[in-house]
Every structure is written in C-alpha cells, then in structure tokens.
Design an enzyme around this catalytic site. Structure first.
Site, mmCIF file in Angstrom:
data_model
loop_
_atom_site.group_PDB
_atom_site.id
_atom_site.type_symbol
_atom_site.label_atom_id
_atom_site.label_comp_id
_atom_site.label_asym_id
_atom_site.label_seq_id
_atom_site.Cartn_x
_atom_site.Cartn_y
_atom_site.Cartn_z
ATOM 1 N N ARG A 19 2.884 -3.570 6.598
ATOM 2 C CA ARG A 19 1.895 -3.016 7.523
ATOM 3 C C ARG A 19 1.835 -1.500 7.362
ATOM 4 N NH1 ARG A 19 3.111 -4.960 13.008
ATOM 5 N NH2 ARG A 19 4.215 -6.720 12.096
ATOM 6 N N GLY A 20 0.642 -0.948 7.470
ATOM 7 C CA GLY A 20 0.485 0.501 7.367
ATOM 8 C C GLY A 20 -0.065 0.970 8.702
ATOM 9 N N LYS A 24 -2.733 -4.247 7.505
ATOM 10 C CA LYS A 24 -1.647 -5.230 7.371
ATOM 11 C C LYS A 24 -1.927 -6.059 6.126
ATOM 12 C CE LYS A 24 -0.622 -5.910 12.316
ATOM 13 N NZ LYS A 24 -1.765 -5.544 13.202
ATOM 14 N N LYS A 39 -5.455 -8.510 2.800
ATOM 15 C CA LYS A 39 -5.286 -7.194 3.414
ATOM 16 C C LYS A 39 -6.288 -7.085 4.553
ATOM 17 C CE LYS A 39 -4.854 -2.257 2.513
ATOM 18 N NZ LYS A 39 -4.672 -1.235 1.467
ATOM 19 N N ASP A 133 -1.548 9.649 -6.253
ATOM 20 C CA ASP A 133 -0.417 9.335 -5.373
ATOM 21 C C ASP A 133 0.330 8.112 -5.888
ATOM 22 O OD1 ASP A 133 0.051 8.264 -1.913
ATOM 23 O OD2 ASP A 133 1.344 9.450 -3.249
HETATM 24 C C1 FZR Z 1 7.103 -7.100 -0.762
HETATM 25 N N1 FZR Z 1 6.147 -8.017 -1.355
HETATM 26 C C2 FZR Z 1 4.915 -7.725 -1.879
HETATM 27 C C3 FZR Z 1 4.370 -8.908 -2.336
HETATM 28 N N2 FZR Z 1 3.163 -9.137 -2.932
HETATM 29 C C4 FZR Z 1 2.014 -8.418 -2.698
HETATM 30 N N3 FZR Z 1 2.083 -7.295 -1.917
HETATM 31 C C5 FZR Z 1 0.957 -6.586 -1.677
HETATM 32 N N4 FZR Z 1 1.035 -5.469 -0.902
HETATM 33 C C6 FZR Z 1 2.352 -4.969 -0.438
HETATM 34 C C7 FZR Z 1 2.219 -4.412 0.987
HETATM 35 C C8 FZR Z 1 3.544 -3.824 1.454
HETATM 36 C C9 FZR Z 1 4.029 -2.734 0.490
HETATM 37 C C10 FZR Z 1 4.187 -3.285 -0.919
HETATM 38 C C11 FZR Z 1 2.870 -3.899 -1.402
HETATM 39 C C12 FZR Z 1 -0.274 -7.029 -2.234
HETATM 40 C C13 FZR Z 1 -1.626 -6.590 -2.223
HETATM 41 C C14 FZR Z 1 -2.170 -5.465 -1.554
HETATM 42 N N5 FZR Z 1 -2.602 -4.565 -1.002
HETATM 43 C C15 FZR Z 1 -2.351 -7.490 -2.996
HETATM 44 N N6 FZR Z 1 -1.523 -8.440 -3.468
HETATM 45 C C16 FZR Z 1 -0.260 -8.189 -3.034
HETATM 46 N N7 FZR Z 1 0.879 -8.882 -3.266
HETATM 47 C C17 FZR Z 1 5.304 -9.894 -2.041
HETATM 48 N N8 FZR Z 1 6.367 -9.350 -1.452
#
Ligand code: FZR
Length: 254
Positions: A19-20, A24, A39, A133
């Site tokens: 989450r930011g 989320k 997202k 960034d």
């Molecule tokens: C820890 N973790 C991450 C995944 N996989 C994953 N994380 C995504 N974002 C995460 C959000 C939190 C910070 C790190 C990137 C995205 C995404 C976007 N935006 C599109 N596809 C994704 N897949 C599985 N476990």
C-alpha cells in the site's frame, strides 16, 4: 471475502501486496483461478494534476506493452472520478524483497536480471520517458525474469514549468546511475554509500567527485567495469544505456 469488479469482471482478493499513500496493490484470482495483481488508486483526495499524472502513466504503460516483455503486462483498467483500477500480471516477488532476503546473488541470476533491467529502461528511454527514481521495488520477478512495474510518472512532484528542459541524453544518464546502484547492491550486498549513515554526510559523499566509491576486487572483471562505468559522477562521462547493452559483461561468459 472481498471482491473487486473491473469492466464487469469479478476478481477475488487473496491478499494485499502493498500500500502507498492513496494506492493499494492486491493479489487477486479471476473466476478461472488465474492470478493477477490489481492496483487500486483512490482519487477522492487527488488534485487534477495528480489525476493527470496517473492517466499519463497508464497511457504509457498501455502503449509500451507492445515493445518489451520486460514491461509489466497491463490487461485492463478502469478510471472514474473517484478511483483507478489497473489489472496487471502478478509477480512472485519484487526485487527489493528478493534482495533483502538473500545475502549473495548468484552470478547467472545477476547477469540475467541486469539484462532484463537494461531492456526495460532502454524501452522507456526510447519513448522519451526518464524514470529518475529507479530502485529495486520498481521491478518484480515474473517466471524468473524481471519486469518494470512503473515509470515514475504517476504522482511525481511535477517539475514546475519554469524548469528548463535539460538535454534528455544527460537526464537519461540519471537512470544509468540508479541501475548501477542496483547492480552494485547485487554485487556487494550493499549500496555504494550505505556505510555512511548520517544523511547529510551521505548526500555530500554522493555529490563529492573527490569521494571515492569503493569497488572491492571481484573475479568478474567485466562486471567490475560495468559498475565503475555506471557510477561515474559526471553524467557526460558516464556510460550510456546503449553502450551498456553492447558491453562484454552481457555477452561474454562466465
Ligand atoms: C512483495 N510482492 C510483490 C509481488 N508481485 C507484484 N507486486 C506488485 N507491486 C508491489 C507493491 C508493493 C511494493 C513492491 C511491488 C505488482 C504490480 C504493481 N504495481 C504489478 N504486478 C505486481 N506484482 C508479490 N509479492
């Protein structure tokens, strides 16, 4: 439990991945039990500029699907005045978490991931996008290869219009520095200035051309050369992305 509907398709939330501020990221399943990442961005508090930056990011992400497999797949999205949903492919893990969980990176993974990162950033540069960034959390591992999940456009503090457009070749070198820091971390297990804990002292060291960055000797001489070429403080003297793609490190074994 909770579901999300995007363009009339229902998705079942398995877990929240991250989450930011107002966003989320969920791990979801569709009715065929296919895994996706969704997202969600809450636009209720967002000003017009922020909404515009998100739309800009989505347009670019949507367009760049065609140019590289190292850009995360965006299958669909839904934008209203109050929220955004983006349906994307789901990675097993992001590179930041992956790096944190392991002390050393095996040379083959490192070289393969480096190739993926270069291709992703080369693709956005070719379309006039400078991330500025880049960090490990911007990449996720999908079936063993790295994919870039964002272009640093959304919600960036927009450069005020008075900022003079610098030569884009120089600005692209900023992304080369960032990639060099990621590769440094995958090589030495720490970032180039990690040992300097005082933030001000760290900042001075980063910009101080007379402060030497340490490159402990390693067996892979090509890798050492890539690191030294990326972490050159003067952007004009720093290696370009094009030169990195032709560098022996990517083409010579081991
Ligand atoms: C820890 N973790 C991450 C995944 N996989 C994953 N994380 C995504 N974002 C995460 C959000 C939190 C910070 C790190 C990137 C995205 C995404 C976007 N935006 C599109 N596809 C994704 N897949 C599985 N476990």
């Amino acid at each position: 439990n909770e579901t999300i509907t995007i363009k009339g398709k229902q998705f079942f939330i398995l877990k929240i991945i991250g989450r930011g501020g107002s966003s989320k990221v969920y791990q979801v399943l569709d009715h065929k039990k296919q895994l996706f990442a969704v997202k969600y961005v809450d636009l209720e508090e967002a000003d017009a500029q922020t909404v515009e930056s998100y739309k800009n990011e989505i347009q670019h992400l949507n367009h760049l699907q065609l140019y590289s497999d190292q850009i995360i797949k965006l299958y669909d999205y839904e934008i209203t005045n109050s929220y955004i949903y983006m349906l994307m492919e789901c990675g097993n893990l992001d590179l930041n978490t992956w790096l944190r969980n392991r002390k050393t990176v095996n040379p083959l993974d490192r070289k393969f991931y480096w190739r993926n990162m270069l291709e992703a950033v080369h693709t956005i540069h070719n379309h006039g996008i400078i991330h500025s960034d880049l960090k490990p959390a911007n990449f996720v591992i999908v079936n063993g290869s790295l994919k870039l999940i964002d272009f640093g456009i959304a919600n960036r503090l927009q450069p005020d219009v008075t900022s003079i457009m610098k030569d884009s070749q120089i600005c692209k070198k900023g992304d080369v520095w960032s990639l060099g820091c990621i590769l440094y971390c995958m090589t030495y297990g720490k970032t180039p200035f990690q040992s300097i804990t005082n933030q001000i002292a760290k900042l001075h060291a980063i910009i101080d051309t007379s402060h030497p960055i340490e490159f402990p000797d390693i067996s892979e001489k090509d890798l050492l050369d890539v690191l030294k070429s990326c972490l050159v403080r003067n952007p004009r003297e720093r290696i370009s992305l094009k030169e990195l793609l032709d560098h022996p490190y990517l083409h010579h074994s081991p």
